[in-house]
Design a protein around this motif. Sequence first.
Motif, PDB file in Angstrom:
ATOM      1  N   LEU A  45       0.805  -1.071  -0.052  1.00  0.00           N
ATOM      2  CA  LEU A  45      -0.055  -0.050  -0.189  1.00  0.00           C
ATOM      3  C   LEU A  45       0.717   1.147   0.009  1.00  0.00           C
ATOM      4  O   LEU A  45       0.563   2.240   0.578  1.00  0.00           O
ATOM      5  N   SER A  46       2.140   1.272  -0.725  1.00  0.00           N
ATOM      6  CA  SER A  46       2.975   2.220  -0.579  1.00  0.00           C
ATOM      7  C   SER A  46       2.243   3.497  -1.177  1.00  0.00           C
ATOM      8  O   SER A  46       2.557   4.747  -0.513  1.00  0.00           O
ATOM      9  N   ALA A  58       5.599  17.766   0.044  1.00  0.00           N
ATOM     10  CA  ALA A  58       4.206  17.221   0.008  1.00  0.00           C
ATOM     11  C   ALA A  58       4.192  16.835  -1.532  1.00  0.00           C
ATOM     12  O   ALA A  58       3.589  15.772  -1.713  1.00  0.00           O
ATOM     13  N   LEU A  59       4.698  17.748  -2.285  1.00  0.00           N
ATOM     14  CA  LEU A  59       4.623  17.845  -3.751  1.00  0.00           C
ATOM     15  C   LEU A  59       5.183  16.168  -4.472  1.00  0.00           C
ATOM     16  O   LEU A  59       4.986  15.524  -4.930  1.00  0.00           O
ATOM     17  N   GLU A  60       6.538  16.007  -3.422  1.00  0.00           N
ATOM     18  CA  GLU A  60       7.397  15.082  -3.943  1.00  0.00           C
ATOM     19  C   GLU A  60       6.546  13.633  -3.558  1.00  0.00           C
ATOM     20  O   GLU A  60       6.520  12.594  -4.469  1.00  0.00           O
ATOM     21  N   TYR A  61       6.076  13.523  -2.226  1.00  0.00           N
ATOM     22  CA  TYR A  61       5.265  12.339  -1.893  1.00  0.00           C
ATOM     23  C   TYR A  61       4.125  12.130  -2.925  1.00  0.00           C
ATOM     24  O   TYR A  61       3.676  11.118  -3.201  1.00  0.00           O
ATOM     25  N   GLU A  65       1.237   9.171  -6.938  1.00  0.00           N
ATOM     26  CA  GLU A  65       0.676   9.018  -8.177  1.00  0.00           C
ATOM     27  C   GLU A  65       1.258   7.948  -9.172  1.00  0.00           C
ATOM     28  O   GLU A  65       0.542   7.222  -9.636  1.00  0.00           O
ATOM     29  N   LYS A  66       2.499   7.954  -9.382  1.00  0.00           N
ATOM     30  CA  LYS A  66       3.217   7.007  -9.939  1.00  0.00           C
ATOM     31  C   LYS A  66       2.905   5.336  -9.452  1.00  0.00           C
ATOM     32  O   LYS A  66       2.474   4.496 -10.355  1.00  0.00           O
ATOM     33  N   GLN A  67       2.935   5.307  -7.975  1.00  0.00           N
ATOM     34  CA  GLN A  67       2.677   4.028  -7.664  1.00  0.00           C
ATOM     35  C   GLN A  67       1.219   3.441  -7.772  1.00  0.00           C
ATOM     36  O   GLN A  67       0.808   2.256  -8.085  1.00  0.00           O
ATOM     37  N   SER A  68       0.467   4.546  -7.706  1.00  0.00           N
ATOM     38  CA  SER A  68      -1.096   4.141  -7.882  1.00  0.00           C
ATOM     39  C   SER A  68      -1.568   3.945  -9.068  1.00  0.00           C
ATOM     40  O   SER A  68      -2.450   2.911  -9.360  1.00  0.00           O
ATOM     41  N   LEU A  97      -7.023   3.240  -9.708  1.00  0.00           N
ATOM     42  CA  LEU A  97      -7.495   4.618 -10.414  1.00  0.00           C
ATOM     43  C   LEU A  97      -8.580   5.575  -9.442  1.00  0.00           C
ATOM     44  O   LEU A  97      -8.366   6.725  -9.445  1.00  0.00           O
ATOM     45  N   LYS A  98      -9.106   4.866  -8.500  1.00  0.00           N
ATOM     46  CA  LYS A  98      -9.854   5.704  -7.612  1.00  0.00           C
ATOM     47  C   LYS A  98      -9.275   6.466  -6.704  1.00  0.00           C
ATOM     48  O   LYS A  98      -9.606   7.466  -6.415  1.00  0.00           O
ATOM     49  N   TYR A  99      -8.289   5.688  -6.316  1.00  0.00           N
ATOM     50  CA  TYR A  99      -7.499   6.745  -5.157  1.00  0.00           C
ATOM     51  C   TYR A  99      -6.706   7.582  -5.760  1.00  0.00           C
ATOM     52  O   TYR A  99      -6.148   8.632  -5.088  1.00  0.00           O
ATOM     53  N   LEU A 100      -6.393   7.567  -6.955  1.00  0.00           N
ATOM     54  CA  LEU A 100      -5.585   8.427  -7.964  1.00  0.00           C
ATOM     55  C   LEU A 100      -6.370   9.775  -7.978  1.00  0.00           C
ATOM     56  O   LEU A 100      -5.560  11.006  -7.532  1.00  0.00           O
ATOM     57  N   SER A 101      -7.765   9.726  -8.025  1.00  0.00           N
ATOM     58  CA  SER A 101      -8.224  11.181  -7.895  1.00  0.00           C
ATOM     59  C   SER A 101      -8.026  11.879  -6.315  1.00  0.00           C
ATOM     60  O   SER A 101      -7.677  13.065  -6.578  1.00  0.00           O
TER      61      SER A 101
END
Lengths: 248, 577
Positions: free
Chosen positions: B113-114, B134-137, B142-145, B151-155
């Motif tokens: 769940l990274s 914050a931006l870095e994380y 974004e990449k990991q998801s 995709l849902k979490y991507l939002s």
Amino acid sequence: MDNINVLIIEDTPAQSDALIKVLLENNYTVAGVARDFTSALKLFYECSVDVIIIDVFLDGKPDGITFAESINIIPNASKPFVFLTSSQDRQIFERAKLTKPFSFLMKPFNELEILYAIEMAVEKFYEQTNVFLSEEQNTVVSNDFLFIKKKNALKKVALNDILYIEVEERYCNIVTEKEKFVILISLTKISELLDKAKFLRIHRNTIVNSDKIEEIILADNLIILKGNHKINLGDTYKDFIKKMNILS
Amino acid sequence: MNLKINKILFCFLFILPFFLYSQSKEINLFEKKILQEKAVQFNGENNFVKAQSFYLKKDWDSTLVYSMKQLSVSENKNLSDYCHYFRGQCFFNKKFYKEAQNELSLISEKFELSHMKNFVLGVTHLETKKLNKALEYFQLAEKQSITVKDLKYLSNIYSGLGTTYIFLKQYSLAEKYLLKNISLCEKYQNNDKTSNAYTNLAALYYELYKDDLAIFYYTKSYNLSQKSKDFKLKNLTSFNMSIVEENRGNLKKALEYRKEADQWKDSANNQNKIWAIAELEKKFAVAQKQKQIKVLKVENQLKNNQRNGLFVSAIVLLLLLTSGVYFYAQKVKNAKTILIQRNKLDQLNNHKDQLFSIVSHDLRSSVNALKTSNSKLSDSLQTKNYEQLNQLITQNSSIANDTYSLLDNLLHWAMLQTKQLYFHKESVHLYSIVQQIEYNYKSLLQEKEIRFENLVPKNIFLFVDLDSLKIIFRNLLDNAIKFSKQNGEIRFYTAEVNSEFLQIIIEDSGIGMSENTISELLQDSETLVKKNNSEIIGTGLGLQLCKQMTAKNGGTFSIESEINKGTKIILTLPKIK
């Protein structure tokens, strides 16, 4: 040898007369006849008595047993009893049994039965049963007397009168100051029954009454008794002298 | 205009925590699936299973406790990753951002769940205004998801990125991500989230002074929020609308929106109250239930008591029944015994009556004989016939003797029957006893000129009761004399059996008896035989008595006989030991 003294406690004269007749015929001495409890006690203490013949019922009450009971509580006073009874009532017998030793005689009785009952009473009383009727022995030893059966009757000899006893096969010669007679008993048995402090074994064949010793001559191995009886002293039996109190 | 922006900014700032908070309010399906798989995989690890279940229930405190326990026990890297993750989420939800960051940074690289972890890290940094971090994380998330295709979490991540860019004032990037967010939200997320996304974009446009677009999105957001049940959201959108209208100068509308917003705010407060009330009601219901449980418990107890009572009474009844049956059986048994006893008594009574009649008959005849003899005697006296006197007297005495022995036997028999007889075994000199018995019969023997021999050895002692032995001998001798002829012979002698017993034989040379008579005499029954020989007085009582007395002494009794030759009575009795 003396006659046996018999005390009769019997309320019916006819009965007592019959008894007396039989006893006298057989060389017993009747010490007295009591008709009730009190006179019985009186006679008992007055006369020297060897055997008592008691009617269980005196005047309809079992006073005969009461008498035996009252004699029994006095130490060393009791004598051999013969109970006369006509009833075989168990209760009476159970009660009489408590005054052991005893012998019973059912009425009517004959001469032989009386003599047998008296002998049984003496045997049981001195706890030497099956003596008088056996063929090996005819003498019962008490503390004071020898009771000896001679023919049909009993006789007695006071132990104090005896000088010495000498064995001869199955018999013993009893020697008193006045007479000498033979009884049927083994020496071992009689020496067991006699008081060992008084009667001393001084020889393989002889027992002497220590009271009657007059002189001891050790050199000659001789004992001289009253009446100048000379007895040999056995070598192995000399130890008794150590037990005697000797005045030097 | 400045004031306006401030207002919007204020409102915008107001949105952000709310939005993030709402993010974590519902558990992501993706996360839930993975956690449940893990729970199955690590079934044995109780603490982990508990931690995850509390986590899914959003019980943060319990999750913290169990994850800590699990951490202290477990060495498994994967499990500790999850525990750190739980703890990070918990701290984040409790708004301890620093702690959340610490926990989450402990998670290793290979964590399933990274992307979520990184997203949360991003949010915490955003909250602490470390915008670059914050931006870095967020970018990492974004990449990991995208790689795990959540995709849902991507939002959520896009929304975070957008927000971060707004703070960084890179509005074009912010717009790009917020638009992406909206497109994803429209696809995957619910209305509330979409509404939030619109609001965020609208806020951005407001910042860029693109009022038309802003108003468009605010309106969109407002419209969407109308369908929502979330009062806070409604309040927010209405409030935004009121500011929008206010800025447009449409004060009336603004007022309406403001009123609506206030209304939603109240509603939100009311909802809180309702929740409180609901909570109270719940408590009340629980109390009610508790009461009910108590009542049920009491009822149960009552039932139990009742059941126990029933059980006890059943047992008591059973006992009563069995005892009843037992006593009944006992009674029946008793009745049986009584019946048997009664029969026996009847029989005995019969015997007694029989005996009675025989005895009285015998007595009558002998007394009668005595009477006639006596009258003869007095006649002889009167006629002075002295020669006959002697003979008569002898006759009288013999009759009297017979009668006496009959009565004597009767007495003993009665006593034996009633068990009153005194019985005492002792040493008895056999020879003397035989002599004593013979003594009584001397005259009779002489009269019949019978030769008597006592051949008993003098050294024999028996162990018997003396009087019963005498009774036996008396009867046997009496019989022997009775059944002997003139000049007969009677002998008493013994024979050894063994060391314990001795045979005593009484032999006569009399008339003897048949086998029948013997068996009749030896019969165990207590019936008395009336003898055929009527001339001789007798009831059979004597022999019965002998048999019973011998048995009582522990001996045996037998008869051998030949008619006209004589009889042998054989007694076996115990010797003295």
